[in-house]
Each structure stands twice: as structure tokens, then as C-alpha cells.
Design an enzyme around this catalytic site. Sequence first.
Site, PDB file in Angstrom:
ATOM      1  N   CYS B 183      41.802  43.202  49.086  1.00  0.00           N
ATOM      2  CA  CYS B 183      42.486  42.137  48.341  1.00  0.00           C
ATOM      3  C   CYS B 183      43.945  42.088  48.794  1.00  0.00           C
ATOM      4  O   CYS B 183      44.541  41.013  48.940  1.00  0.00           O
ATOM      5  CB  CYS B 183      42.445  42.401  46.842  1.00  0.00           C
ATOM      6  SG  CYS B 183      40.822  42.718  46.183  1.00  0.00           S
ATOM      7  N   HIS B 187      46.935  39.337  49.443  1.00  0.00           N
ATOM      8  CA  HIS B 187      47.697  39.177  48.195  1.00  0.00           C
ATOM      9  C   HIS B 187      48.792  40.211  47.989  1.00  0.00           C
ATOM     10  O   HIS B 187      49.075  40.594  46.858  1.00  0.00           O
ATOM     11  CB  HIS B 187      46.734  39.188  47.002  1.00  0.00           C
ATOM     12  CG  HIS B 187      45.883  37.960  46.929  1.00  0.00           C
ATOM     13  ND1 HIS B 187      46.374  36.730  46.549  1.00  0.00           N
ATOM     14  CD2 HIS B 187      44.574  37.772  47.204  1.00  0.00           C
ATOM     15  CE1 HIS B 187      45.399  35.842  46.583  1.00  0.00           C
ATOM     16  NE2 HIS B 187      44.294  36.443  46.985  1.00  0.00           N
ATOM     17  N   ARG B 231      35.896  33.883  40.313  1.00  0.00           N
ATOM     18  CA  ARG B 231      36.898  33.772  41.373  1.00  0.00           C
ATOM     19  C   ARG B 231      36.941  35.063  42.204  1.00  0.00           C
ATOM     20  O   ARG B 231      37.003  35.053  43.422  1.00  0.00           O
ATOM     21  CB  ARG B 231      38.250  33.463  40.736  1.00  0.00           C
ATOM     22  CG  ARG B 231      39.465  33.384  41.626  1.00  0.00           C
ATOM     23  CD  ARG B 231      39.406  32.296  42.642  1.00  0.00           C
ATOM     24  NE  ARG B 231      38.788  32.782  43.882  1.00  0.00           N
ATOM     25  CZ  ARG B 231      38.581  32.050  44.957  1.00  0.00           C
ATOM     26  NH1 ARG B 231      38.905  30.780  44.976  1.00  0.00           N
ATOM     27  NH2 ARG B 231      38.033  32.555  46.031  1.00  0.00           N
ATOM     28  N   CYS B 235      36.086  35.802  46.061  1.00  0.00           N
ATOM     29  CA  CYS B 235      37.075  36.418  46.965  1.00  0.00           C
ATOM     30  C   CYS B 235      36.385  37.483  47.804  1.00  0.00           C
ATOM     31  O   CYS B 235      36.639  37.599  49.002  1.00  0.00           O
ATOM     32  CB  CYS B 235      38.206  37.076  46.166  1.00  0.00           C
ATOM     33  SG  CYS B 235      39.479  35.928  45.654  1.00  0.00           S
TER      34      CYS B 235
END
Lengths: 50, 274
Positions: B183, B187, B231, B235
Site C-alpha cells: 500500500c 500511498h 475499496r 486496491c
Amino acid sequence: MSNLASRRALRALLLMFWMAAAFAADDPASLEGRLNETMRRSFSNATPEE
Amino acid sequence: MSSLRVRAQPLLFALLLCGVPCTVALGDEAQDARAREEINKYREMLKDGNPAELSEARGEELWTTATGPKQASLEQCDLGLGPGKVDGAYAKLPRHFSDTQQVQDLESRLVTCMMSLQGLTREQATEGWYKADSRMEALVTYVAGKSRGAKIEAASAHPEEQQLQALGEALFFRRSGPLDFSCATCHSQPDKRIRLQEVRDLLIPADAQAVLTQWPAYRLSQGQVWSMERRLIDCMRQMRWPEPQYLSEAVIALEAFLQKQAVGGVMQAPGLKR
């Protein structure tokens, strides 16, 4: 301490560290162990190829 | 005079060479800022007619309608603030529930309520959760909407809540899959975007708040409301990870970590996304 003895001592020490790390990774009480367990359960539908 | 001109020429040339990349960089930055501004204008224009409101209304109807083998509504569902208390509950989830001995997010808690109050099986409660106009989509939108204006809180009084936040953090940074992605790969950098979509740095509280306060959200590209859980599952698909199970601990742990990052943000969901 002779060269050979100190090498053996170093090997034994490294082995101890490695074993401690390996056990910790499988210990559900440790974060790493819990993460592995969570991953196994959460992604249990996934095939090994994925 | 002419010798001065000869000497100045290479200097001017060097200045020009240095200036070109600077001008290009400044131009790119200005273009990025303009694109962001235009996207925000577009979102503002759409705010008044968010189709998620239809889902919210349907969710309210489902919440109050008796159904299932026990012919009961969900009005007595305990979302953490006591049976029947919905206002502000979503802003405090995931949290630990003593009856299930688990940290649950909204969706897993709704499934618990559907099973215990309405007598549905787990399969019935989660049936078609990913489909447009599903019962889960409507209920999540309704409950989240009841937290509009509430501040995000991350429950951490119970050791299991702290454990799940730590698990979520470890998972956020864990690189996996054929692309060796985590992630954090996308991010954990400020001011990034993929095409027209901003990719927020979830390690910055303001950015995490901007994201978490908007979900669940109506996705224009999908024509349906997506929950935070959905969501995150998508991802993982985009990172080419194996698909995690719906309501699984890995996804809830990630939600718990993100919730902690976004503490203090004021809920505005259901939001509107690309």
C-alpha cells in the site's frame, strides 16, 4: 580462545539468533506471527500460483 | 567589445540550457495545480446530486423493515454505542465487540446483527455484497450517512484494537505479489496522482482524513456505492495481490490502521469519487 573455537562460538550464536527469529515468526503472540496467521486466514481462498 | 561578446556567448548559452529544465518543471507544476483545481471544481459541481443519496434512503428502509426468519428489523443492532444508536457510530468503527470477541468494521458488524436479530445465515447476509444496489451497499451508505459531521475516532482501549492497528500498519508496508507492491508504494508520497486521480499520502493525517471522511462513496466509474472495505479489496487486486476474503481480518486491520491515521477528520460520507 583459538581461531577455531571463536568461529564455532560465532556459529552457535548465529544459530541461536536464527532459531529465536524463526520461533518468533510462528508464535501467534508476536506481531509477526499474528500477521502471518492473519494473512493465511484472510487469503485462504487464494491458490499458491496467485 | 567584440571579444566581450565572444566571451558572453557561452555564458548565455549555459544560462539558457539551465533555464529550460527549470521552466519545464515550473510549467509541469502549474499544470498539475491547474488539473487539481479543475478536478475539485468538477467534484463540487457534482456534490449536489450525489446518487449515493438514493442508496442511503434505501438503506434506511432496509434498516427499519422486519425481515428474515425472525421477522425483525435491524433497529436494535448495536454498532458500538448501544442497541439502536446509529448516529455517529460509523465514525468510531472498527472497534472491539465483547459479544463476538472480535474487532469489527461496519460490514462485519451488520452481518453479526443480521444473523443474531434477523436469523439470517452468513451466506444470506453477505449475498451479492459487491453488486450494485445490494442490501449491504444500501445499509453501509445509510449508517455512514448518520455519521455526517462526526469526528473520526480510533478505538484503542481494548488490547485487540491496538493489536489490529499494529497489524494494519505492518500490512500497509508489507510488499507482496508478483509486482512486489505494498500500500505504501503508492500511498506514502505527497502530491502524487495517477491520471486525474489524486493518490493521497496516507501517512500524513490531513491526507488520510481527506480519504477516510469520504468513504463509502458513489463511484462514477462503477455506477454504485463502494464501502471502504470494498475499496481496500480492490486496491489489493490492483496491486496483483490474491483477493482477500470479504470481512477478513487483514482488511479490517488495514481499516483500523487507516482510521487511526485519520483521527479528527470530520465525516462527510457518502462521498463522490471517480
